[in-house]
Design a protein around this motif. Structure first.
Motif, PDB file in Angstrom:
ATOM      1  N   VAL A   1      42.723 -22.197   0.159  1.00 47.85           N
ATOM      2  CA  VAL A   1      43.233 -20.835   0.362  1.00 47.85           C
ATOM      3  C   VAL A   1      42.121 -19.779   0.321  1.00 47.85           C
ATOM      4  O   VAL A   1      42.376 -18.608   0.599  1.00 47.85           O
ATOM      5  CB  VAL A   1      44.313 -20.475  -0.682  1.00 47.85           C
ATOM      6  CG1 VAL A   1      45.428 -21.509  -0.668  1.00 47.85           C
ATOM      7  CG2 VAL A   1      43.721 -20.330  -2.078  1.00 47.85           C
TER       8      VAL A   1
ATOM      9  N   MET B   1      48.817 -13.174   0.588  1.00 47.19           N
ATOM     10  CA  MET B   1      48.571 -14.359   1.404  1.00 47.19           C
ATOM     11  C   MET B   1      48.509 -13.936   2.873  1.00 47.19           C
ATOM     12  O   MET B   1      49.495 -13.429   3.418  1.00 47.19           O
ATOM     13  CB  MET B   1      49.690 -15.379   1.189  1.00 47.19           C
ATOM     14  CG  MET B   1      49.900 -15.740  -0.271  1.00 47.19           C
ATOM     15  SD  MET B   1      51.038 -17.125  -0.495  1.00 47.19           S
ATOM     16  CE  MET B   1      52.519 -16.451   0.220  1.00 47.19           C
TER      17      MET B   1
ATOM     18  N   ILE C   1      46.072 -23.074  -6.960  1.00 52.62           N
ATOM     19  CA  ILE C   1      45.411 -22.409  -5.841  1.00 52.62           C
ATOM     20  C   ILE C   1      44.638 -21.155  -6.225  1.00 52.62           C
ATOM     21  O   ILE C   1      43.685 -20.794  -5.517  1.00 52.62           O
ATOM     22  CB  ILE C   1      46.408 -22.068  -4.715  1.00 52.62           C
ATOM     23  CG1 ILE C   1      47.545 -21.187  -5.249  1.00 52.62           C
ATOM     24  CG2 ILE C   1      46.930 -23.331  -4.058  1.00 52.62           C
ATOM     25  CD1 ILE C   1      48.462 -20.656  -4.151  1.00 52.62           C
TER      26      ILE C   1
ATOM     27  N   ARG D   1      41.621 -16.512   2.516  1.00 54.02           N
ATOM     28  CA  ARG D   1      42.911 -16.112   3.092  1.00 54.02           C
ATOM     29  C   ARG D   1      43.825 -15.477   2.042  1.00 54.02           C
ATOM     30  O   ARG D   1      44.621 -14.595   2.371  1.00 54.02           O
ATOM     31  CB  ARG D   1      43.616 -17.325   3.701  1.00 54.02           C
ATOM     32  CG  ARG D   1      42.841 -18.011   4.807  1.00 54.02           C
ATOM     33  CD  ARG D   1      43.671 -19.089   5.485  1.00 54.02           C
ATOM     34  NE  ARG D   1      44.047 -20.164   4.566  1.00 54.02           N
ATOM     35  CZ  ARG D   1      45.304 -20.528   4.310  1.00 54.02           C
ATOM     36  NH1 ARG D   1      46.310 -19.912   4.890  1.00 54.02           N
ATOM     37  NH2 ARG D   1      45.555 -21.537   3.470  1.00 54.02           N
ATOM     38  N   PHE D   2      43.738 -15.942   0.812  1.00 49.83           N
ATOM     39  CA  PHE D   2      44.585 -15.442  -0.272  1.00 49.83           C
ATOM     40  C   PHE D   2      43.747 -14.596  -1.218  1.00 49.83           C
ATOM     41  O   PHE D   2      42.555 -14.839  -1.408  1.00 49.83           O
ATOM     42  CB  PHE D   2      45.193 -16.598  -1.052  1.00 49.83           C
ATOM     43  CG  PHE D   2      46.224 -17.420  -0.317  1.00 49.83           C
ATOM     44  CD1 PHE D   2      46.447 -17.274   1.044  1.00 49.83           C
ATOM     45  CD2 PHE D   2      46.975 -18.359  -1.005  1.00 49.83           C
ATOM     46  CE1 PHE D   2      47.384 -18.040   1.706  1.00 49.83           C
ATOM     47  CE2 PHE D   2      47.925 -19.131  -0.366  1.00 49.83           C
ATOM     48  CZ  PHE D   2      48.133 -18.980   0.998  1.00 49.83           C
TER      49      PHE D   2
ATOM     50  N   TYR E   1      39.588 -19.579  -6.675  1.00 49.66           N
ATOM     51  CA  TYR E   1      40.434 -20.057  -5.581  1.00 49.66           C
ATOM     52  C   TYR E   1      40.122 -21.511  -5.247  1.00 49.66           C
ATOM     53  O   TYR E   1      38.968 -21.939  -5.298  1.00 49.66           O
ATOM     54  CB  TYR E   1      40.206 -19.213  -4.318  1.00 49.66           C
ATOM     55  CG  TYR E   1      40.560 -17.762  -4.485  1.00 49.66           C
ATOM     56  CD1 TYR E   1      39.580 -16.829  -4.792  1.00 49.66           C
ATOM     57  CD2 TYR E   1      41.874 -17.321  -4.351  1.00 49.66           C
ATOM     58  CE1 TYR E   1      39.894 -15.487  -4.975  1.00 49.66           C
ATOM     59  CE2 TYR E   1      42.197 -15.978  -4.525  1.00 49.66           C
ATOM     60  CZ  TYR E   1      41.200 -15.082  -4.839  1.00 49.66           C
ATOM     61  OH  TYR E   1      41.522 -13.760  -5.016  1.00 49.66           O
TER      62      TYR E   1
ATOM     63  N   ASP F   1      50.842 -24.236   4.291  1.00 47.55           N
ATOM     64  CA  ASP F   1      51.027 -23.410   3.093  1.00 47.55           C
ATOM     65  C   ASP F   1      52.481 -23.420   2.615  1.00 47.55           C
ATOM     66  O   ASP F   1      52.793 -22.866   1.559  1.00 47.55           O
ATOM     67  CB  ASP F   1      50.612 -21.957   3.360  1.00 47.55           C
ATOM     68  CG  ASP F   1      49.125 -21.804   3.629  1.00 47.55           C
ATOM     69  OD1 ASP F   1      48.767 -21.038   4.544  1.00 47.55           O
ATOM     70  OD2 ASP F   1      48.332 -22.450   2.921  1.00 47.55           O
TER      71      ASP F   1
END
Length: 127
Positions: free
Chosen positions: A64, A83, A48, A67-68, A60, A90
Motif C-alpha cells: 500500500v 486510500m 498495512i 497509495r495509502f 506501511y 485491496d
C-alpha cells in the motif's frame, strides 16, 4: 470500555479513493500507536499501516506504500486511512487496532502486535 469503530468503507471503482475513519471511545487515543490491518477471504491477515503515538511516525506495507496515507487527529480521537489508486486486490475488511509493540518492516512486510480492534469496515474495489 475501550472501543474502536471503523467507518468509511464501501464500493469503489479501480483507481478510486476512500477515506476510512477509526473513532476511539473509552480511552484517549493520544497515548496509543494505532494500526490498520485487513482481512480478505482466502488470504492471510495483512497489517498495512501504523502511526506512532509519540512523534507521528508512519509505517506501511509495500502493498500500500505510496497509495495509502495514515493520519491522526487527537482532538477528534480519530485515526484516518486515506486510500488512493485502489485496486481490486485491496478488497477486504479493514480493521483498526491499538498497537502494543514497535512496528517493523522487513522485506516490505509490516508487523506489529495489537490488542483491541474494531468490528471492521468492508472495502470492495470493483468495476
Amino acid at each position: 470500555q475501550v472501543q474502536l469503530v471503523e467507518s468509511g468503507g464501501g464500493l469503489v471503482q479501480p483507481g478510486g479513493s476512500l477515506r476510512l475513519s477509526c473513532a476511539a471511545s473509552g480511552f484517549t487515543l493520544d497515548y496509543y500507536a494505532i494500526g490498520w490491518f485487513r482481512q480478505a477471504p482466502g488470504k492471510e491477515h495483512e497489517e498495512i499501516s501504523c502511526i506512532s503515538s509519540s512523534d507521528g511516525s508512519t509505517y506501511y506495507a509495500d502493498s500500500v506504500k505510496g497509495r495509502f496515507a495514515i493520519s491522526r487527529d487527537n482532538a477528534k480521537n480519530t485515526v484516518y486511512l486515506q486510500m488512493n489508486s485502489l485496486k481490486p486486490e485491496d478488497t477486504a475488511v479493514y480493521y483498526c487496532a491499538t498497537v502494543t509493540s514497535s512496528p517493523t518492516v522487513v522485506a516490505g512486510t509490516l508487523t506489529y502486535e495489537y490488542d483491541y480492534w474494531g468490528q471492521g469496515t468492508q472495502v470492495t474495489v470493483s468495476s
